[in-house]
Design a protein around this motif. Structure first.
Motif, PDB file in Angstrom:
ATOM      1  N   UNK A 272       0.807  -1.217   0.000  1.00 14.77           N
ATOM      2  CA  UNK A 272       0.000   0.000   0.000  1.00 14.77           C
ATOM      3  C   UNK A 272       0.847   1.276   0.000  1.00 14.77           C
ATOM      4  N   UNK A 273       2.166   1.149   0.229  1.00 14.27           N
ATOM      5  CA  UNK A 273       3.042   2.320   0.270  1.00 14.27           C
ATOM      6  C   UNK A 273       2.962   3.133  -1.020  1.00 14.27           C
ATOM      7  N   UNK A 274       2.889   2.452  -2.149  1.00 11.45           N
ATOM      8  CA  UNK A 274       2.849   3.152  -3.438  1.00 11.45           C
ATOM      9  C   UNK A 274       1.464   3.385  -3.980  1.00 11.45           C
TER      10      UNK A 274
ATOM     11  N   UNK B 157       2.732   6.549   0.678  1.00 18.39           N
ATOM     12  CA  UNK B 157       4.059   6.626   1.271  1.00 18.39           C
ATOM     13  C   UNK B 157       4.052   5.992   2.671  1.00 18.39           C
ATOM     14  N   UNK B 158       4.686   6.635   3.653  1.00 22.19           N
ATOM     15  CA  UNK B 158       4.730   6.082   5.008  1.00 22.19           C
ATOM     16  C   UNK B 158       3.636   6.671   5.906  1.00 22.19           C
TER      17      UNK B 158
ATOM     18  N   UNK C  16      10.834   9.882  -1.594  1.00 21.87           N
ATOM     19  CA  UNK C  16       9.531  10.461  -1.243  1.00 21.87           C
ATOM     20  C   UNK C  16       8.675   9.461  -0.473  1.00 21.87           C
ATOM     21  N   UNK C  17       8.989   8.160  -0.609  1.00 19.96           N
ATOM     22  CA  UNK C  17       8.218   7.146   0.100  1.00 19.96           C
ATOM     23  C   UNK C  17       8.280   7.328   1.612  1.00 19.96           C
TER      24      UNK C  17
ATOM     25  N   UNK D  84       8.885  -1.180  -4.289  1.00 23.32           N
ATOM     26  CA  UNK D  84       8.649  -0.278  -5.426  1.00 23.32           C
ATOM     27  C   UNK D  84       9.952   0.095  -6.120  1.00 23.32           C
ATOM     28  N   UNK D  85      11.039   0.226  -5.355  1.00 22.64           N
ATOM     29  CA  UNK D  85      12.352   0.429  -5.972  1.00 22.64           C
ATOM     30  C   UNK D  85      12.702  -0.756  -6.873  1.00 22.64           C
ATOM     31  N   UNK D  86      12.467  -1.958  -6.350  1.00 24.78           N
ATOM     32  CA  UNK D  86      12.822  -3.176  -7.085  1.00 24.78           C
ATOM     33  C   UNK D  86      11.961  -3.325  -8.331  1.00 24.78           C
TER      34      UNK D  86
END
Length: 502
Positions: free
Chosen positions: A66-68, A79-80, A227-228, A304-306
């Motif tokens: 759900x972060x993204x 985000x967080x 930004x996450x 999300x980075x991966x």
């Protein structure tokens, strides 16, 4: 990863749990052991084991995914911001430790809903217990649903196994290792499963960082600079359901209702000898809970980075809940995949096994009056308890199948939304009993507990969409408040005496 490898791991995992159940129940499988572990549990084991129960597969999969996510009508991802809710949870746990636990211990409760009978009346008591049974069955079914859809997608679809059979097998296995030992078994298995859960989240961070070519230190620095890592949302109080005040207030009252007024987690606290041990347990648990949620959010950022670095199209997954298993099981090596499955299985089954035990306890005590029997360990009552335990397993299966058909959002959102409706009246009942000295019109309590969620539903569906206000986790507060107001308005106005007050 091969479905055979994953299935083999799950079989071995359950064999371990069944072994624990055998050794914890072979000397005693009576009702006292099942309900409160003979009130001699060690606080440090309960505190550690409660982590797995409180987090569940929802935290393990849905929170990172759900972060993204970007909620409808808004432009910025979550985000967080979920951590604001976690901070509210922490405040709620402190309130539970120093307001509710002293009350429960003073009254020497097995089921916490018997407080409502002494304070408000017989029908209020039955209403509160019924609300718990409905709320916990739905919430636990949703949590098990999450692991079931992952098992289905990444293991059983390869062999054409129907979803109903996947869920049924999970529930049968859980029923087998909780049926005899009850809470005594759960305390041990939850400790084991929490260990697996914490190992899984830490190692997941390591393997994803390694896959991106980063050290652990570099990974945390990348997350921190992204930004996450944005936590606090101060602006747009009305229009953003993630606003800090909505999240913190919602977090406080969701925790009070879903933990402090929930037989499941309170049953573990009541298994200790003294109130001091129970409070130490809650405060230790709170500290670990806050830290581990930060780790899960870090996992979300790394996912999300991966995905971005490896060209994974998240939109094709259908929902963000599948992002973590997709990367762990199809893009990393065998070891990270097994570790992921270990964490997911541990988190979800730690929640479900505990819930089945608590549901069985509540029904046996609150509706079958086991605590009022001359011999609560009568073999006939133990057999009756076994049937109740089985009945809730079947009911949970039915709820999961229904949810599978109708759900189209992330499970974490669905759980807290449903909790806002189902736990709200329970919050109102306990608040009225604790904060006032007034009596209630006991004959009207059940109707009030039904009407309040209906009013909230109508408000959220037909009124708020035409306003600038977007409701978030604070839904439960409004539901509890409406319940409280209706209890006050229908109260006969009599004030209880100090000798009547609990």
């Amino acid at each position: 990863m091969s479905p055979i490898i994953l299935l083999t791991f799950i079989v071995v995992y359950f064999a371990v749990l069944l072994g624990v159940a055998y050794f914890t129940s072979k000397n005693s499988s009576d009702n006292s052991t099942f309900f409160v572990a003979n009130r001699n549990a060690k606080w440090y084991m309960v505190a550690f084991g409660m982590i797995g129960t409180a987090l569940s597969g929802v935290t393990f999969i849905s929170v990172p995914g759900d972060v993204g996510n970007t909620p409808g009508g808004l432009t910025e991802p979550n985000n967080f911001s979920y951590f604001q809710f976690v901070l509210g949870n922490a405040i709620g746990f402190i309130i539970i430790a120093y307001v509710l636990l002293p009350l429960y211990y003073r009254m020497n409760l097995t089921s916490i809903y018997t407080y409502l009978e002494e304070r408000l009346g017989f029908k209020s008591y039955k209403s509160g217990a019924m609300i718990f049974l409905i709320s916990r069955t739905i919430g636990s079914a949703f949590r098990l649903y999450l692991v079931a859809i992952v098992l289905q997608r990444y293991i059983f679809d390869a062999w054409g196994v129907p979803f109903i059979l996947t869920v049924a097998v999970c529930l049968v296995l859980i029923w087998l290792y909780t049926n005899k030992g009850g809470l005594k078994t759960i305390i041990i298995t939850d400790t084991l499963q929490t260990t697996f859960l914490l190992l899984a989240v830490v190692l997941s961070i390591y393997f994803m960082a390694d896959g991106l070519g980063w050290t652990l230190g570099e990974a945390f620095e990348k997350v921190k600079e992204s930004t996450y890592s944005k936590v606090f949302i101060w602006e747009n109080l009305l229009g953003d359901p993630r606003n800090i005040w909505k999240h913190i207030i919602g977090g406080i009252f969701v925790t009070i209702a879903m933990t402090g007024l929930d037989q499941d987690l309170m049953q573990k606290n009541l298994s200790m000898k003294t109130i001091k041990e129970a409070q130490t347990n809650m405060m230790t648990f709170t500290g670990i809970f806050v830290v581990i949620n930060l780790f899960f959010l870090a996992v979300g950022a790394l996912l999300y980075f991966y995905a971005d670095a490896n060209g994974i199209d998240i939109a094709t997954l259908g929902k963000s809940d599948f992002l973590y298993p997709e990367i762990a099981l199809r893009h990393l090596s065998i070891l990270p995949g097994i570790i992921f499955m270990m964490g997911l299985t541990a988190a979800t089954f730690a929640t479900t096994d505990s819930a089945l035990t608590a549901l069985t306890t509540s029904y046996c005590v609150d509706f079958l009056n086991f605590n009022k029997k001359e011999n609560p360990n009568d073999p006939k009552l133990i057999k009756q308890r076994n049937f109740v335990h089985l009945g809730f397993s079947v009911l949970m299966l039915m709820v999961i199948l229904l949810f599978h058909v109708i759900n189209d959002e992330s499970v974490v959102s669905a759980i807290f939304k449903i909790a806002g409706y189902t736990y709200g009246p329970l919050l109102g009942l306990f608040s009225f009993g604790i904060l006032t000295k007034r009596r209630v019109n006991d004959n009207l309590v059940l109707y009030i507990c039904i009407i309040a969620p209906i009013l909230i539903f109508l408000l959220t569906q037909y009124v708020l969409p035409h306003t600038a206000y977007k409701i978030g986790f604070e839904l439960i507060v409004y539901n509890g408040l409406i319940t409280f107001i209706m209890l006050w308005l229908t109260s006969p106005g009599k004030v209880i005496s100090t000798t009547d007050s609990a």
